[in-house]
Design a protein around this motif. Structure first.
Motif, mmCIF file in Angstrom:
data_model
loop_
_atom_site.group_PDB
_atom_site.id
_atom_site.type_symbol
_atom_site.label_atom_id
_atom_site.label_comp_id
_atom_site.label_asym_id
_atom_site.label_seq_id
_atom_site.Cartn_x
_atom_site.Cartn_y
_atom_site.Cartn_z
ATOM 1 N N ASP A 57 -1.802 -44.594 -39.727
ATOM 2 C CA ASP A 57 -0.470 -44.341 -38.963
ATOM 3 C C ASP A 57 -0.757 -43.947 -37.522
ATOM 4 O O ASP A 57 -1.967 -43.800 -37.249
ATOM 5 N N ASP A 88 -0.355 -41.032 -34.631
ATOM 6 C CA ASP A 88 -0.028 -39.760 -34.617
ATOM 7 C C ASP A 88 0.020 -39.360 -32.804
ATOM 8 O O ASP A 88 -0.996 -39.715 -32.216
ATOM 9 N N ASP A 139 4.076 -40.455 -36.351
ATOM 10 C CA ASP A 139 4.309 -38.903 -36.310
ATOM 11 C C ASP A 139 4.349 -38.444 -35.037
ATOM 12 O O ASP A 139 3.158 -38.812 -34.382
HETATM 13 MG MG LIG Z 1 -0.086 -38.724 -39.690
#
Ligand SMILES: [Mg+2]
Ligand SMILES: Nc1nc2c(ncn2[C@H]2C[C@H](O)[C@@H](COP(=O)(O)OP(=O)(O)OP(=O)(O)O)O2)c(=O)[nH]1
Ligand SMILES: [Mg+2]
Ligand SMILES: [Zn+2]
Length: 572
Positions: free
Chosen positions: A196, A198, A241
DNA sequence: GCCGTTTTCGGCCCGACTGTTTTCAGTCG
């Protein structure tokens, strides 16, 4: 090497034991052992033969016995016992977000859920939601998790993630009052793929920034939106995120959010032993905050030197930081040239002059034009006669353009029989020879690479394993054998910086450098934009703990010429 | 199951968030 087989077995056992309700710390012991064995630089079988299994951190008498049994007999009784009564396909459901080991065990025991179809059924008919401790919302979140799970495309390449993160950071800077902002997680560590994206922001107003974040135009789904954390899915099924913290915690939060998880845990253990505590909010002695605004403060308070993100994997960097003996990692500023780019003599559309001017603009002092060789019809390979033209042009351009040296080179094909696609007389006239396999990926690759390295004119093997991150595993090659011959013959190996190659990889480049092999970080550019990918290759090199002395294209040109000359002297 | 200049037993990183709770468990980063 059986390292990865054993690591995978322990990881599976951890998951199943956790599912079966085993003590969390025992489960952790299996997880840690799995990670450490997976990260080992040496063959575990060698350690086993020396009777030193228990010297591996995280391996005690219990796990050592299991490894011993496996290496002696090819079987592990405990593994077979643990896995015996678990339906195939059940444990992988743990990849579904919001569905953990407790819920899965409940669904399995009470509702005979054995696979994804069963799980969907008990969600649809409401029976899972009716179990004790469950409820409509939990069930709903698992359904959302399944939707993501079925659409997920797996990890994304670093080269794709970097521009995405830069765009989001720009958007946040334009739309909000963020102060410091940085990529974090595996992306900041420059892993070749990221699970992902971040991002950390410094702000007094977390909620406002997160509200703006979850409303960015590219958002397709919002997973969470609180005061300090937001999580979204953007186009391409990529999760982003965001974490927001106050200024006095920005450094500690960056340390936390950069990871790796194993690195964080190790640091926190050291702090704890000294009566301190580390969290994303700072480093504390009781209630007193010792640091946290800057990342360095976390390390300094543990008497460690600041550790570059790329090597924060708990692979020995913390011990070296304690000795104040970290490697002097190669950086983008050290790069003095690119030793493998293509021109319009073969399959690229850029002229040598354009390339030279671009290289000069980047501050390079040399650039090697390495076009494909004559048989490479797929890539408009350069015939011997045209090659002579090319040398002429390079000679003229070298007088015309100052401040950069253009090197005439080739990326010569290693043919099916292991010979090279130009005769030695032609190779001898090149400044630099890069050799590579572009066909016959399953045909005696190891022998062909070795034969190529034994040619005195071959200086660098390009993309030595042939893997493409998004498409294929790579050649059937005995890399150990290749490394041995590279070391013997004084042939450099490439870290190809093209985002889908990154070949050699970080772990393989580290092994090579440990054997004294020199590496060359090359973009293999076919377009001017491709020059940008040098930073990806440097990321790989840093993850491999490489120093400038290990990297050919940080050296002055004279030293590179000597390097080539030495090999020729040795093998001619 | 691992580990040790405060220990061979009793700890094991630390916190956010959510949902189901009447004081906390589960999941995730
Ligand atoms: Mg993450
Ligand atoms: N202390 C601590 N930090 C964690 C834990 N889990 C995750 N982190 C930190 C370190 C991670 O690098 C960071 C981001 O979490 P991610 O799950 O996104 O992991 P990461 O980016 O390293 O890898 P990825 O490529 O996303 O799979 O959060 C944990 O259990 N404890
Ligand atoms: Mg991540
Ligand atoms: Zn190439």
């Amino acid at each position: 090497m059986k390292n990865h087989i054993i690591a995978d077995m322990f990881e599976k056992m951890a998951a199943v034991l956790e599912f079966k309700g085993e003590m969390p710390f025992k489960v952790n012991a299996y997880r840690k052992a799995s990670r450490v064995i997976g990260d080992l630089q040496v063959d575990i079988e060698q350690i086993w033969r020396q009777g030193r299994l228990e010297d591996i951190p995280g391996i005690g008498s219990g796990l050592a016995k299991k490894i011993d049994e496996f290496l002696r007999t090819g079987r592990m009784t405990k593994y077979e016992e643990v896995m015996a009564d678990v339906p195939p396909g059940l444990i992988e459901l743990l990849e579904i977000q919001n569905l953990g080991p407790k819920t899965l065990a409940l669904a399995h025991e009470k509702l005979q859920v054995n696979n994804l179809e069963d799980l969907k059924r008990v969600l649809a008919d409401g029976s899972l939601a009716r179990l004790p401790g469950m409820g409509a919302k939990k069930a709903e979140n698992i359904i959302k998790g399944i939707e993501l799970y079925e659409r997920a495309k797996g990890r994304i390449s670093l080269g794709i993630a970097v521009p995405l993160v830069e765009e989001i950071i720009t958007q946040l800077q334009e739309r909000t009052s963020v102060k410091r902002i940085s990529p974090a997680g595996s992306l900041r560590r420059m892993r070749e793929t990221v699970g992902d994206i971040d991002i950390l922001v410094e702000t007094e107003k977390g909620a406002e920034i997160i509200a703006e974040f979850v409303h960015l135009p590219q958002v397709t789904r919002v997973l969470a939106a609180g005061d300090t954390k937001g999580s979204i899915i953007v186009e391409g099924e990529i999760q982003v995120d965001l974490r927001a913290v106050r200024p006095e915690s920005y450094g500690s939060a960056l340390q936390y959010f950069t990871g790796s998880k194993a690195h964080n845990i190790h640091l926190r253990e050291i702090a704890k032993k000294r009566g301190l505590k580390i969290s994303e909010y700072g480093i504390f002695c009781g209630k007193k905050q010792l640091g946290g605004s800057k990342e360095e403060e976390i390390y300094e308070n543990l008497d460690l030197v600041w550790i570059p993100p790329e090597i924060r994997e708990d692979r020995g960097e913390i011990e070296r930081a304690a000795e104040h003996n970290l490697p002097n990692l190669v950086s983008l500023e050290d790069i003095a040239g690119d030793l493998h780019v293509h021109s319009n003599y073969s399959d690229a559309s850029i002229s040598i002059e354009e390339i030279a001017r671009k290289a000069k603009e980047l501050g390079y002092s040399y650039i090697a034009i390495c076009d494909h060789s004559q048989s490479a019809k797929y890539a408009r390979g350069v015939e011997v006669e045209r090659s002579k033209h090319k040398w002429q042009e390079i000679k003229q351009l070298n007088t015309k353009i100052s401040g950069i040296t253009i090197l005439s080179g080739t990326e010569v094909d290693i043919l099916a029989d292991g010979t090279l696609d130009y005769p030695d007389e032609i190779l001898a006239q090149m400044d630099i020879v890069v050799a590579a396999i572009h066909s016959g990926f399953k045909q005696r690759v190891t022998e062909r690479l070795i034969a190529a390295m034994q040619n005195p004119y071959v200086n660098i093997i390009a993309h030595p394993t042939g893997r493409l991150i998004s498409k294929r595993e790579g050649y059937e090659v005995d890399l150990d054998a290749v490394l041995r011959v590279a070391a013997q013959t004084g042939t450099a190996l490439e870290i190809n910086a093209y985002y889908d190659r990154l070949d050699l990889s970080d772990v393989n480049a580290r092994r090579a450098a440990d054997m004294g092999i020199k590496l060359a970080i090359n973009t293999d550019a076919h377009l001017l934009e491709h020059f940008r990918m040098m930073r990806l290759g440097v990321g790989v090199a840093r993850r491999a703990w490489l120093e400038p002395k290990d990297v050919l294209n940080t050296w002055p040109l004279e030293k590179i010429r000597q390097f080539c000359q030495q090999k020729w002297q040795k093998l001619k």
